[in-house]
Scaffold this motif. Structure first.
Motif, PDB file in Angstrom:
ATOM      1  N   THR A   1       0.762  -0.991   0.184  1.00 47.08           N
ATOM      2  CA  THR A   1      -0.389   0.032  -0.116  1.00 47.08           C
ATOM      3  C   THR A   1       0.883   1.584   0.567  1.00 47.08           C
ATOM      4  N   ARG A   2       1.888   0.685   0.432  1.00 48.37           N
ATOM      5  CA  ARG A   2       3.074   1.993   0.023  1.00 48.37           C
ATOM      6  C   ARG A   2       4.186   2.583  -0.677  1.00 48.37           C
ATOM      7  N   THR A   3       4.472   1.437  -0.913  1.00 47.18           N
ATOM      8  CA  THR A   3       5.760   1.145  -1.728  1.00 47.18           C
ATOM      9  C   THR A   3       5.518   0.869  -3.598  1.00 47.18           C
ATOM     10  N   PRO A   4       5.108   1.278  -4.190  1.00 44.87           N
ATOM     11  CA  PRO A   4       5.240   1.104  -5.649  1.00 44.87           C
ATOM     12  C   PRO A   4       6.194  -0.315  -5.648  1.00 44.87           C
ATOM     13  N   GLY A   5       6.006  -1.340  -6.753  1.00 44.28           N
ATOM     14  CA  GLY A   5       6.202  -2.006  -6.826  1.00 44.28           C
ATOM     15  C   GLY A   5       7.125  -3.169  -6.217  1.00 44.28           C
ATOM     16  N   ILE A   6       5.928  -2.943  -4.681  1.00 49.05           N
ATOM     17  CA  ILE A   6       5.484  -4.116  -3.836  1.00 49.05           C
ATOM     18  C   ILE A   6       4.433  -4.758  -4.049  1.00 49.05           C
ATOM     19  N   GLU A   7       4.812  -6.425  -3.919  1.00 50.69           N
ATOM     20  CA  GLU A   7       3.305  -7.188  -4.476  1.00 50.69           C
ATOM     21  C   GLU A   7       2.521  -7.532  -3.235  1.00 50.69           C
ATOM     22  N   ALA A   8       3.401  -7.715  -2.315  1.00 56.35           N
ATOM     23  CA  ALA A   8       2.237  -8.472  -0.941  1.00 56.35           C
ATOM     24  C   ALA A   8       2.984  -8.200   0.168  1.00 56.35           C
ATOM     25  N   ASN A   9       2.182  -7.777   0.980  1.00 54.03           N
ATOM     26  CA  ASN A   9       2.329  -7.994   2.261  1.00 54.03           C
ATOM     27  C   ASN A   9       3.515  -9.236   2.948  1.00 54.03           C
ATOM     28  N   THR A  10       4.479  -9.108   3.436  1.00 47.47           N
ATOM     29  CA  THR A  10       4.584 -10.020   3.652  1.00 47.47           C
ATOM     30  C   THR A  10       6.448  -9.888   4.476  1.00 47.47           C
ATOM     31  N   GLY A  11       6.331 -10.657   5.995  1.00 48.29           N
ATOM     32  CA  GLY A  11       7.424 -10.540   7.133  1.00 48.29           C
ATOM     33  C   GLY A  11       7.028 -11.273   8.367  1.00 48.29           C
ATOM     34  N   SER A  12       5.731 -11.656   8.038  1.00 53.14           N
ATOM     35  CA  SER A  12       5.124 -12.735   9.188  1.00 53.14           C
ATOM     36  C   SER A  12       5.536 -13.572   8.041  1.00 53.14           C
ATOM     37  N   LEU A  13       6.822 -14.142   8.854  1.00 54.07           N
ATOM     38  CA  LEU A  13       7.848 -15.254   8.024  1.00 54.07           C
ATOM     39  C   LEU A  13       6.760 -17.043   8.159  1.00 54.07           C
ATOM     40  N   GLY A  14       6.782 -17.161   6.700  1.00 54.86           N
ATOM     41  CA  GLY A  14       5.810 -19.065   6.531  1.00 54.86           C
ATOM     42  C   GLY A  14       4.781 -18.482   5.368  1.00 54.86           C
ATOM     43  N   GLN A  15       4.616 -16.962   5.203  1.00 55.46           N
ATOM     44  CA  GLN A  15       3.170 -16.846   4.228  1.00 55.46           C
ATOM     45  C   GLN A  15       3.062 -15.985   2.286  1.00 55.46           C
ATOM     46  N   GLY A  16       4.508 -15.868   2.171  1.00 55.38           N
ATOM     47  CA  GLY A  16       4.650 -15.369   1.623  1.00 55.38           C
ATOM     48  C   GLY A  16       4.421 -16.165   0.129  1.00 55.38           C
ATOM     49  N   LEU A  17       5.207 -17.652   0.287  1.00 59.02           N
ATOM     50  CA  LEU A  17       5.357 -18.404  -0.594  1.00 59.02           C
ATOM     51  C   LEU A  17       3.876 -18.820  -1.292  1.00 59.02           C
ATOM     52  N   SER A  18       2.862 -18.857   0.152  1.00 60.87           N
ATOM     53  CA  SER A  18       1.219 -19.521  -0.537  1.00 60.87           C
ATOM     54  C   SER A  18       1.201 -17.857  -1.086  1.00 60.87           C
ATOM     55  N   ILE A  19       1.178 -16.827  -0.317  1.00 58.02           N
ATOM     56  CA  ILE A  19       0.731 -15.641  -1.721  1.00 58.02           C
ATOM     57  C   ILE A  19       1.139 -16.056  -2.888  1.00 58.02           C
ATOM     58  N   ALA A  20       2.320 -16.070  -3.094  1.00 56.39           N
ATOM     59  CA  ALA A  20       2.703 -16.722  -4.866  1.00 56.39           C
ATOM     60  C   ALA A  20       1.705 -17.474  -4.933  1.00 56.39           C
ATOM     61  N   CYS A  21       1.452 -18.536  -4.460  1.00 59.32           N
ATOM     62  CA  CYS A  21       0.906 -19.505  -5.339  1.00 59.32           C
ATOM     63  C   CYS A  21      -0.211 -19.419  -6.123  1.00 59.32           C
ATOM     64  N   GLY A  22      -1.305 -18.424  -4.648  1.00 58.25           N
ATOM     65  CA  GLY A  22      -2.354 -18.056  -4.938  1.00 58.25           C
ATOM     66  C   GLY A  22      -2.287 -17.176  -6.279  1.00 58.25           C
ATOM     67  N   ILE A  23      -1.527 -16.229  -6.494  1.00 57.94           N
ATOM     68  CA  ILE A  23      -0.825 -15.206  -7.552  1.00 57.94           C
ATOM     69  C   ILE A  23      -1.217 -16.046  -8.694  1.00 57.94           C
ATOM     70  N   THR A  24      -0.105 -17.343  -8.313  1.00 57.01           N
ATOM     71  CA  THR A  24       0.236 -17.859  -9.835  1.00 57.01           C
ATOM     72  C   THR A  24      -1.204 -18.710 -10.768  1.00 57.01           C
ATOM     73  N   ALA A  25      -1.891 -18.540  -9.394  1.00 49.12           N
ATOM     74  CA  ALA A  25      -3.659 -20.127  -9.815  1.00 49.12           C
ATOM     75  C   ALA A  25      -3.796 -18.681 -10.271  1.00 49.12           C
ATOM     76  N   GLY A  26      -4.122 -17.256  -9.812  1.00 47.37           N
ATOM     77  CA  GLY A  26      -5.440 -16.019 -10.426  1.00 47.37           C
ATOM     78  C   GLY A  26      -4.738 -15.900 -11.559  1.00 47.37           C
ATOM     79  N   LEU A  27      -3.458 -15.813 -11.657  1.00 50.54           N
ATOM     80  CA  LEU A  27      -2.678 -15.824 -13.569  1.00 50.54           C
ATOM     81  C   LEU A  27      -3.632 -16.381 -14.251  1.00 50.54           C
ATOM     82  N   ARG A  28      -3.586 -17.963 -13.977  1.00 49.22           N
ATOM     83  CA  ARG A  28      -3.662 -19.048 -14.544  1.00 49.22           C
ATOM     84  C   ARG A  28      -5.076 -18.794 -15.136  1.00 49.22           C
ATOM     85  N   ILE A  29      -6.220 -18.501 -14.304  1.00 52.02           N
ATOM     86  CA  ILE A  29      -7.808 -18.259 -15.062  1.00 52.02           C
ATOM     87  C   ILE A  29      -7.755 -17.356 -15.554  1.00 52.02           C
ATOM     88  N   ASP A  30      -7.306 -16.416 -15.460  1.00 49.64           N
ATOM     89  CA  ASP A  30      -7.057 -15.544 -16.663  1.00 49.64           C
ATOM     90  C   ASP A  30      -6.409 -15.799 -18.357  1.00 49.64           C
TER      91      ASP A  30
END
Lengths: 308, 279
Positions: B107-136
C-alpha cells in the motif's frame, strides 16, 4: 414461519454470483459439504480450490488470488476461519486491505455435537479487533443472501459468521442490505433489544410474551458489528426505558461491547445477554446448548422484566 | 534486460551499497539477509523479470515476492535503481509516515506485490497469484518467490509446497536463500531444516542447487526454469549471510544490527562505490 438454512442459501448465492461475475473464486479446507461451497465446486471447478486441511495456506493463497483481481471466498468453520489463520488474515490481508471474504460457517454453538473445539464463542471479537476488517453476522436466510451479495460488491476484507442451523425468515425481502446499518426489525417504544444472528429471532419471540404484559419492544438486528452506524444505534435507543443486547458470543468484544461503548453516557440501563467468558461443549441439540448458556427468549424476557 | 554477467555483478555491488546506505550509521537494519540475496535479486530484476517501473501494475509483468520480508532493503535497493520511486527515499527508510517500511507494504511502496514479514506466508501468496494468473489465461507471467532457510521451520511453507505441486503451478519459481543463519545463530544448531533437496523433491518440486553468489549460475538456473513444465521449481541457492561486507559475513550478529562509523566506512570501501555519500 418460513425456515431456511443459511448455509444452503450461502452455497447457492455463491453459484448465482459465480454466474454473474467471473472473478468470484472459492477456497475450501475440506468442509465443503458443511459450508455448502460444494455447489460452487460442482458448477465452477476451475474457479474452486480445495486447499486441503490447511487453513493457513488457504488464507494466504486467497490473498494471492485477490492480488490478481479475483474475489476469493474462503470457507471453514467459524472457529477455524478466525482462529487457525488469524495471523494470515491480519498480516497478509488486512494490513493491505485486500479483497478477501472470510466465511465462518457453523458459527457460535450451532455445531452442537462437536463441542468446544468446533464452537466459536470469540470469533467476532478477534475479527473486530483487526483494523480494516468488516465483521458481519446474518440473522436468517434472506439476510444471508443479501449480505453475501453486498460483500462481493465491497472492495476490502470481510468476515461473515453463518449459522449451521435453520433460521426463521425475518429480514424484509424488499429491503436492501447495507454494510454498517443496524436494522429495526420490529418497532416498539419501551425497550430496545439489539440482537445479532440467532438471537434476533429469539428477541422476536420474547417480544410476543412481553407484549402481553404491556411492554412494547423495539428490535434491532445489528448484523454489522463493524463498521456500524453509531448515530443510528443512538437514535434507536432514544426515549427507551431500557436497553438489552443479545448475542451468541462471549460478552467480551462482541455486540455487548459495541452497544455499551456506543451508548455510554446515555444513562439508560443496559442488560447484556451472551456467553459469560466460557467455552462451549457438546450437547444432544443446539437448543439444549442455547438454554444452558442462557441464550433463549426466556432469558431475554427476564432481562427486560428486571428493568420494570 | 540485456546485461552481461560482468555488468550484473557490478550492479549487485551497487545494490549492496544501497543496502548499506539505508542502514547508515547507528540505525538498525537487516544487513545479513539482505546482502545474502543481493545477487539473486539483481539477476531477477536486471536480467530475468519482465517489469515496467513506469507501470508497476502492468498485467503482463512477472511478480516478485519476498517471503523473507525482513530482507526488504535488498528489494528497495533494486526498486530505487529502476526508478520505482525517487532514490532519496532510500535515506528515509523506516521514517514515520515513510514510503519504505521495515517490511514490504504494497500500500505504500510501488513495485511491492504483497505484505510479507510474518514468516512463512509469502510462498502461499505466490501460489495464489500464480493460480489467479492461470485463471486469467496469463501463462507468460512468472511468479518468483524468495524464501529464507530459517523460515522453512514454519509449517505453512510446507502447506504451500504441497499446494503448489498439487495444482502443478509451473509458473512458480521459488528461490531459497540458504544462508544457514537465523536471527540467533546457525540454523543447524537450533532447528535443523535439512535435508532440503530431498524434502522439496518429496513434496513434488523440481529442485536445482546453485551457488547463490555466482551470477552465471544464477542466470543459467533462472533460464532453465522456463523449460520446466508440470511442477513448480525451487532453486536452492547456497549463500553467505552478510555477503560482500567482510566483517558481517557468516555472522548472526548482523541479522538486524547497526553499524558504527568505522564499520560503515569500511563497508562502503569494500563495496568500492564511487558514489559513496557521507551521511
Amino acid at each position: 414461519m418460513n425456515m431456511q438454512n443459511p448455509r444452503e442459501v450461502y452455497g447457492k448465492t455463491l453459484v448465482e454470483m459465480g454466474r454473474e461475475n467471473r472473478n468470484i473464486v472459492v477456497c475450501e479446507a475440506d468442509l465443503s459439504k458443511s459450508t455448502m461451497s460444494c455447489y460452487f465446486q460442482d458448477t465452477f471447478p476451475e474457479r474452486y480450490f480445495e486447499m486441503g486441511i490447511a487453513e493457513q495456506d488457504m488464507t494466504s493463497f486467497a490473498a494471492g488470488l485477490s492480488l490478481t483481481g479475483k474475489i476469493p471466498f474462503v470457507n471453514s468453520f467459524a472457529v477455524f476461519a478466525s482462529g487457525r489463520n488469524y495471523d494470515q488474515i491480519r498480516q497478509g490481508i488486512c494490513i493491505a486491505k485486500l479483497n478477501v471474504k472470510i466465511i465462518g460457517s457453523s458459527s457460535g454453538l450451532s455445531d452442537f455435537g462437536d463441542g468446544s473445539t468446533h464452537q466459536s464463542v470469540e470469533d467476532m471479537a478477534i475479527m473486530r479487533a483487526i483494523p480494516n476488517m468488516t465483521v458481519l453476522e446474518s440473522a436468517d436466510g434472506i439476510e444471508t443472501r443479501k449480505m453475501i451479495r453486498a460483500i462481493a460488491e465491497y472492495n476490502g476484507p470481510v468476515y461473515v459468521r453463518i449459522n449451521r442451523d435453520d433460521m426463521p425468515d425475518l429480514f424484509p425481502e424488499g429491503k436492501k442490505f447495507e454494510i454498517g446499518r443496524p436494522y429495526v426489525i420490529q418497532d416498539g417504544k419501551d425497550v430496545v433489544i439489539y440482537a445479532a444472528g440467532i438471537m434476533v429471532s429469539k428477541a422476536l419471540k420474547a417480544s410476543e410474551i412481553l407484549n402481553k404484559e404491556g411492554i412494547s419492544v423495539r428490535i434491532v438486528n445489528v448484523s454489522s458489528l463493524k463498521p456500524v452506524k453509531e448515530d443510528e444505534l443512538k437514535k434507536q435507543a432514544q426515549g427507551m426505558k431500557g436497553i438489552i443486547t443479545a448475542e451468541e458470543h462471549t460478552l467480551i468484544g462482541g455486540l455487548a461491547s459495541v452497544i455499551t461503548y456506543t451508548l455510554r453516557g446515555t444513562g439508560v440501563p443496559i442488560e447484556t445477554i451472551g456467553i459469560n467468558d466460557s467455552f462451549g461443549q457438546s450437547a444432544n441439540s443446539y437448543d439444549e446448548l442455547l438454554e444452558y448458556y442462557g441464550l433463549t427468549e426466556d432469558n431475554i424476557v427476564n432481562a427486560v422484566r428486571k428493568m420494570f | 534486460m540485456n546485461m552481461t554477467i560482468e555488468q550484473l555483478e557490478k550492479k549487485a555491488k551497487k545494490i549492496r551499497f544501497n543496502i548499506i546506505r539505508m542502514i547508515g550509521i547507528g540505525k538498525k537494519g537487516h544487513l545479513g539477509g539482505s546482502c545474502s540475496i543481493a545477487d539473486i535479486i539483481t539477476a531477477l530484476y536486471f536480467y530475468k523479470m519482465k517489469h515496467d517501473p513506469r507501470n508497476p501494475k502492468w498485467e503482463k509483468r512477472d511478480r516478485f515476492l519476498l517471503s523473507k520480508g525482513h530482507a526488504a532493503l535488498a528489494q528497495y535497493a533494486v526498486l530505487a535503481e529502476f526508478g520505482y520511486f525517487a532514490e532519496e527515499e532510500l535515506d528515509k527508510v523506516k521514517e514515520l509516515d515513510g514510503m519504505l517500511q521495515g517490511h514490504p507494504d504494497l500500500t505504500r511502496t510501488p513495485g511491492i506485490e504483497a505484505n510479507t514479514g510474518s514468516l512463512g506466508q509469502g510462498l502461499s501468496i505466490a501460489c495464489g497469484i500464480t493460480a489467479g494468473l492461470r485463471i486469467d489465461g496469463n501463462v507468460t507471467s512468472k511468479v518468483y518467490c524468495v524464501v529464507g532457510d530459517g523460515e522453512l521451520a514454519e509449517g505453512q511453507i510446507w502447506e504451500a509446497a504441497m499446494a503448489a505441486a498439487f495444482y502443478k503451478l509451473d509458473n512458480l519459481v521459488s528461490i531459497l536463500d540458504k544462508n544457514g543463519i537465523q536471527a540467533t545463530g546457525p540454523i543447524v544448531e537450533r532447528f535443523d531444516t535439512n535435508p532440503l533437496p530431498d524434502k522439496w523433491k518429496a513434496f513434488g518440486w523440481y529442485v536445482m542447487q546453485i551457488d547463490g553468489h555466482n551470477m552465471k549460475d544464477i542466470v543459467q538456473a533462472l533460464d532453465e526454469t522456463d523449460e520446466l513444465k508440470g511442477q513448480p521449481t525451487i532453486i536452492i541457492a547456497r549463500t553467505v549471510k552478510g555477503k560482500g561486507v567482510s566483517f558481517a559475513e557468516h555472522k548472526a550478529a548482523f541479522h538486524n544490527e547497526m553499524l558504527d562509523e568505522a564499520q560503515y566506512e569500511q563497508a562502503c570501501r569494500e563495496l568500492q562505490s564511487k558514489e559513496i555519500k557521507k551521511i
